[in-house]
Motif scaffolding. Structure first.
Motif, PDB file in Angstrom:
ATOM      1  N   VAL A 143     -31.026  10.387  24.559  1.00 55.09           N
ATOM      2  CA  VAL A 143     -29.814  11.171  24.308  1.00 55.09           C
ATOM      3  C   VAL A 143     -28.610  10.239  24.312  1.00 55.09           C
ATOM      4  CG1 VAL A 143     -28.342  13.067  25.085  1.00 55.09           C
ATOM      5  CG2 VAL A 143     -30.828  13.219  25.373  1.00 55.09           C
ATOM      6  N   THR A 144     -27.810  10.295  23.261  1.00 52.87           N
ATOM      7  CA  THR A 144     -26.618   9.451  23.160  1.00 52.87           C
ATOM      8  C   THR A 144     -25.414  10.307  22.783  1.00 52.87           C
ATOM      9  OG1 THR A 144     -27.037   8.954  20.830  1.00 52.87           O
ATOM     10  CG2 THR A 144     -27.987   7.446  22.470  1.00 52.87           C
ATOM     11  N   ILE A 145     -24.231   9.722  22.912  1.00 56.21           N
ATOM     12  CA  ILE A 145     -23.015  10.447  22.527  1.00 56.21           C
ATOM     13  C   ILE A 145     -22.117   9.553  21.676  1.00 56.21           C
ATOM     14  CG2 ILE A 145     -23.056  11.857  24.620  1.00 56.21           C
ATOM     15  CD1 ILE A 145     -20.635  10.194  25.611  1.00 56.21           C
ATOM     16  N   ASP A 146     -21.344  10.189  20.815  1.00 57.98           N
ATOM     17  CA  ASP A 146     -20.210   9.542  20.164  1.00 57.98           C
ATOM     18  C   ASP A 146     -18.977   9.941  20.953  1.00 57.98           C
ATOM     19  OD1 ASP A 146     -21.937   8.627  18.182  1.00 57.98           O
ATOM     20  OD2 ASP A 146     -21.556  10.354  16.889  1.00 57.98           O
ATOM     21  N   PHE A 147     -18.105   8.976  21.216  1.00 60.37           N
ATOM     22  CA  PHE A 147     -16.946   9.300  22.053  1.00 60.37           C
ATOM     23  C   PHE A 147     -15.726   8.493  21.636  1.00 60.37           C
ATOM     24  CE2 PHE A 147     -18.909   5.649  23.988  1.00 60.37           C
ATOM     25  CZ  PHE A 147     -17.864   4.899  24.516  1.00 60.37           C
ATOM     26  N   GLU A 148     -14.582   9.005  22.051  1.00 65.40           N
ATOM     27  CA  GLU A 148     -13.295   8.353  21.823  1.00 65.40           C
ATOM     28  C   GLU A 148     -12.664   8.056  23.184  1.00 65.40           C
ATOM     29  OE1 GLU A 148      -8.986  10.014  20.548  1.00 65.40           O
ATOM     30  OE2 GLU A 148     -10.604  10.405  19.105  1.00 65.40           O
ATOM     31  N   PRO A 149     -12.442   6.794  23.521  1.00 68.17           N
ATOM     32  CA  PRO A 149     -11.896   6.464  24.843  1.00 68.17           C
ATOM     33  C   PRO A 149     -10.515   7.091  25.061  1.00 68.17           C
ATOM     34  CG  PRO A 149     -12.768   4.505  23.759  1.00 68.17           C
ATOM     35  CD  PRO A 149     -12.735   5.596  22.725  1.00 68.17           C
ATOM     36  N   LEU A 150     -10.282   7.521  26.296  1.00 67.97           N
ATOM     37  CA  LEU A 150      -8.996   8.040  26.722  1.00 67.97           C
ATOM     38  C   LEU A 150      -8.488   7.179  27.876  1.00 67.97           C
ATOM     39  CD1 LEU A 150      -9.836  11.871  26.722  1.00 67.97           C
ATOM     40  CD2 LEU A 150      -8.453  10.638  25.031  1.00 67.97           C
ATOM     41  N   PRO A 151      -7.188   7.259  28.190  1.00 71.19           N
ATOM     42  CA  PRO A 151      -6.669   6.452  29.312  1.00 71.19           C
ATOM     43  C   PRO A 151      -7.428   6.747  30.605  1.00 71.19           C
ATOM     44  CG  PRO A 151      -4.870   7.384  28.043  1.00 71.19           C
ATOM     45  CD  PRO A 151      -6.118   8.014  27.508  1.00 71.19           C
ATOM     46  N   GLU A 152      -7.792   5.693  31.328  1.00 71.21           N
ATOM     47  CA  GLU A 152      -8.566   5.817  32.558  1.00 71.21           C
ATOM     48  C   GLU A 152      -7.686   5.471  33.754  1.00 71.21           C
ATOM     49  OE1 GLU A 152     -12.956   4.597  30.740  1.00 71.21           O
ATOM     50  OE2 GLU A 152     -11.835   3.159  31.963  1.00 71.21           O
ATOM     51  N   TYR A 153      -7.613   6.393  34.710  1.00 67.85           N
ATOM     52  CA  TYR A 153      -6.863   6.167  35.943  1.00 67.85           C
ATOM     53  C   TYR A 153      -7.858   6.174  37.100  1.00 67.85           C
ATOM     54  CZ  TYR A 153      -3.210   7.580  32.698  1.00 67.85           C
ATOM     55  OH  TYR A 153      -2.384   7.683  31.601  1.00 67.85           O
ATOM     56  N   LEU A 154      -8.057   5.014  37.706  1.00 70.90           N
ATOM     57  CA  LEU A 154      -9.129   4.873  38.688  1.00 70.90           C
ATOM     58  C   LEU A 154      -8.648   4.864  40.122  1.00 70.90           C
ATOM     59  CD1 LEU A 154     -11.458   2.380  36.810  1.00 70.90           C
ATOM     60  CD2 LEU A 154     -11.476   4.879  36.828  1.00 70.90           C
ATOM     61  N   ALA A 160      -0.674   8.774  39.568  1.00 76.11           N
ATOM     62  CA  ALA A 160       0.589   9.387  39.972  1.00 76.11           C
ATOM     63  C   ALA A 160       1.797   8.830  39.232  1.00 76.11           C
ATOM     64  CB  ALA A 160       0.785   9.197  41.477  1.00 76.11           C
ATOM     65  N   MET A 161       1.615   7.816  38.403  1.00 76.88           N
ATOM     66  CA  MET A 161       2.751   7.242  37.683  1.00 76.88           C
ATOM     67  C   MET A 161       3.359   8.273  36.736  1.00 76.88           C
ATOM     68  SD  MET A 161       3.281   4.219  38.773  1.00 76.88           S
ATOM     69  CE  MET A 161       4.280   3.428  37.518  1.00 76.88           C
ATOM     70  N   PRO A 162       4.685   8.263  36.597  1.00 78.06           N
ATOM     71  CA  PRO A 162       5.345   9.280  35.751  1.00 78.06           C
ATOM     72  C   PRO A 162       4.874   9.284  34.299  1.00 78.06           C
ATOM     73  CG  PRO A 162       6.950   8.131  37.115  1.00 78.06           C
ATOM     74  CD  PRO A 162       5.657   7.389  37.281  1.00 78.06           C
ATOM     75  N   HIS A 171      -2.509  21.263  34.778  1.00 78.18           N
ATOM     76  CA  HIS A 171      -1.655  20.857  35.894  1.00 78.18           C
ATOM     77  C   HIS A 171      -1.384  19.362  35.854  1.00 78.18           C
ATOM     78  CE1 HIS A 171      -5.017  18.963  38.057  1.00 78.18           C
ATOM     79  NE2 HIS A 171      -5.735  20.019  37.756  1.00 78.18           N
ATOM     80  N   PRO A 172      -0.286  18.910  36.481  1.00 70.82           N
ATOM     81  CA  PRO A 172      -0.009  17.469  36.545  1.00 70.82           C
ATOM     82  C   PRO A 172      -1.028  16.769  37.425  1.00 70.82           C
ATOM     83  CG  PRO A 172       1.546  18.700  37.902  1.00 70.82           C
ATOM     84  CD  PRO A 172       0.756  19.713  37.136  1.00 70.82           C
ATOM     85  N   ASN A 173      -1.085  15.449  37.322  1.00 74.67           N
ATOM     86  CA  ASN A 173      -2.075  14.691  38.093  1.00 74.67           C
ATOM     87  C   ASN A 173      -1.845  14.818  39.596  1.00 74.67           C
ATOM     88  OD1 ASN A 173      -3.221  13.938  35.698  1.00 74.67           O
ATOM     89  ND2 ASN A 173      -2.349  11.880  35.671  1.00 74.67           N
ATOM     90  N   SER A 370      -7.847  11.794  39.612  1.00 73.36           N
ATOM     91  CA  SER A 370      -8.004  10.528  38.907  1.00 73.36           C
ATOM     92  C   SER A 370      -9.307  10.606  38.123  1.00 73.36           C
ATOM     93  CB  SER A 370      -8.016   9.354  39.892  1.00 73.36           C
ATOM     94  OG  SER A 370      -9.216   9.351  40.645  1.00 73.36           O
ATOM     95  N   ASN A 371      -9.722   9.491  37.520  1.00 68.95           N
ATOM     96  CA  ASN A 371     -10.985   9.487  36.780  1.00 68.95           C
ATOM     97  C   ASN A 371     -12.110   8.839  37.574  1.00 68.95           C
ATOM     98  OD1 ASN A 371      -8.828   8.963  34.151  1.00 68.95           O
ATOM     99  ND2 ASN A 371     -10.236  10.704  34.110  1.00 68.95           N
ATOM    100  N   HIS A 372     -11.947   8.799  38.888  1.00 65.70           N
ATOM    101  CA  HIS A 372     -12.993   8.254  39.749  1.00 65.70           C
ATOM    102  C   HIS A 372     -13.837   9.406  40.311  1.00 65.70           C
ATOM    103  CE1 HIS A 372     -14.945   5.035  41.787  1.00 65.70           C
ATOM    104  NE2 HIS A 372     -13.950   4.175  41.622  1.00 65.70           N
TER     105      HIS A 372
END
Length: 406
Positions: A143-154, A160-162, A171-173, A370-372
């Motif tokens: 099983v595989t996926i096609d994907f488009e990377p998005l900004p990662e916040y780890l 929390a940066m503006p 909702h906001p982060n 976050s994305n963790h």
């Protein structure tokens, strides 16, 4: 060798031996090795049981899913079904509760089978059900996926940066905060200006994985009494029933959760994610009984963790070492999903500098997604995040004053 029934007969209830209470049969069964854990129970399931494994692409921490490719996996030997979010009859989400009036999150964010996004590295895009675990694993690799990377916040500081983009649309982060004010809390800046001694610093408590003896292993089937039955290492059976009902669409009164003997859970067992996934697989596979288990590496990538904290704090004392005031700003990194996050903010808000009597306090505890790995219950639940800062400041203050920390 011994049998659990023999143990039960030989141990009189509530008797004492040399003044010590005897070990109860359930505990003695574990000691003697005759207790069935999750994997043991899987071995005793009917021959018709389907074996279910997860598909974790592990290609990104945050990405838009363009397509999930299951065609090749479906042709693999022994495969009964490749299950994606399209096969889920319920909401495909865990319940979400707002614990604080300051909570800005309004929607269920914990999606079980990924729909249009990957929110963290361990997200699951599909489940593979096959006649054997080996066949299921071989198919899952296809099983595989096609994907488009998005900004990662780890971590909290990045999320929390503006200028950080929202991880979840509703909702906001930084999505909940809990202030702490005590005494002349609003005057703490002035108290620090005149205090004889001030200790301050920035502190970090780590993200910590639960390290149980076994990863999650779950069995799900329809009982003869018409109940959707899930065997798992539950810690909150009735809350888990609610999660399974929400995720699958099966009424809660038709769901039964049986707690397996477990190799420890340390708080993770309160989460209903894997229990709900097993139930989803059972329903998607024409109500066939299923055994869902994962490798330890899969468990580590998927499971919730103790939420890290980032804290700026300071403490003021008089010339005798008596506390005058304390301030802090504590940020909790709750990872990709929100359950318990605003509840967690209350803990550092209460535990910071506990058990000392600090008369004047001004503090703020915030939580961000976050994305963790997402935060979940863990032993201590909020106190390690607080004490990493406040106990360190106690030692720093003692060193500054030249007195013994104790």
């Amino acid at each position: 060798e011994c049998d659990i029934e023999d143990i039960k007969v030989k141990l009189p209830e509530n008797k004492e031996y040399y003044g010590l209470p005897l070990v109860r049969p359930a505990a003695l069964a574990k000691v003697c090795g005759v207790c069935d854990y999750g994997d043991d129970i899987e071995l005793k399931m009917p021959e018709s049981t389907l074996h279910v494994v997860m598909v974790q692409p592990k290609v990104a921490h945050h990405a838009k899913i363009l397509k999930i490719h299951t065609e090749e996996a479906e042709k693999m030997p022994g495969v009964y079904k490749i299950i994606t979010h399209k096969d889920v009859k319920g909401s495909n989400r865990l319940n979400f509760f707002q614990f604080s009036k300051r909570c800005l999150a309004t929607e269920q964010t914990h999606i079980l089978l990924a729909e249009d996004k990957i929110f963290n590295y361990g997200d699951i895009v599909a489940l593979v059900a096959a006649d054997t675990k080996e066949h299921a694993r071989e198919a899952a690799a296809k099983v595989t996926i096609d994907f488009e990377p998005l900004p990662e916040y780890l971590n909290y500081l990045e999320a929390a940066m503006p200028d950080a983009v929202r991880i979840h649309d509703d909702h906001p982060n930084v999505w909940s905060e809990q202030p702490t004010i005590k005494g002349a809390g609003h005057e703490t800046p002035k108290l620090f200006e005149t205090a004889p001694y001030v200790a301050e610093g920035s502190f970090y408590s780590t993200r910590e994985p639960h390290m149980p003896i076994e990863g999650d292993t779950v069995q799900a089937y329809w009982g003869d009494d018409g109940m959707l039955t899930v065997h798992c290492k539950a810690m909150a059976i009735y809350a888990n029933i609610g999660d399974i009902a929400e995720a699958t669409g099966v009424p809660a009164e038709k769901v039964r959760v049986v707690q397996n003997p477990t190799g420890a859970t340390f708080g993770w067992g309160i989460a209903g994610a894997t229990y709900s996934l097993a139930a989803i697989a059972c329903l998607a596979c024409d109500d066939m009984p299923v055994a869902f288990s994962m490798t330890y590496a899969e468990f580590m990538a998927f499971s919730g963790k103790r939420a890290p904290s980032y804290t700026n704090a300071r403490l003021a004392c008089d010339e005798n070492g008596k506390f005058i005031a304390a301030e802090w700003d504590c940020g909790l990194d709750h990872g990709a999903y929100n359950e318990l996050g605003d509840d967690l903010t209350w803990r550092p808000a209460r535990f910071m500098f506990f058990p000392y009597n600090v008369p004047n306090v001004m503090g703020l505890t915030r939580v961000a997604c976050s994305n963790h790995s997402y935060g979940t219950a863990y032993r201590g639940y909020g106190s390690p995040q607080a004490y990493t800062a406040s106990e360190a400041l106690m030692d720093m203050m003692a060193e500054k004053m030249g007195i013994d920390p104790f």
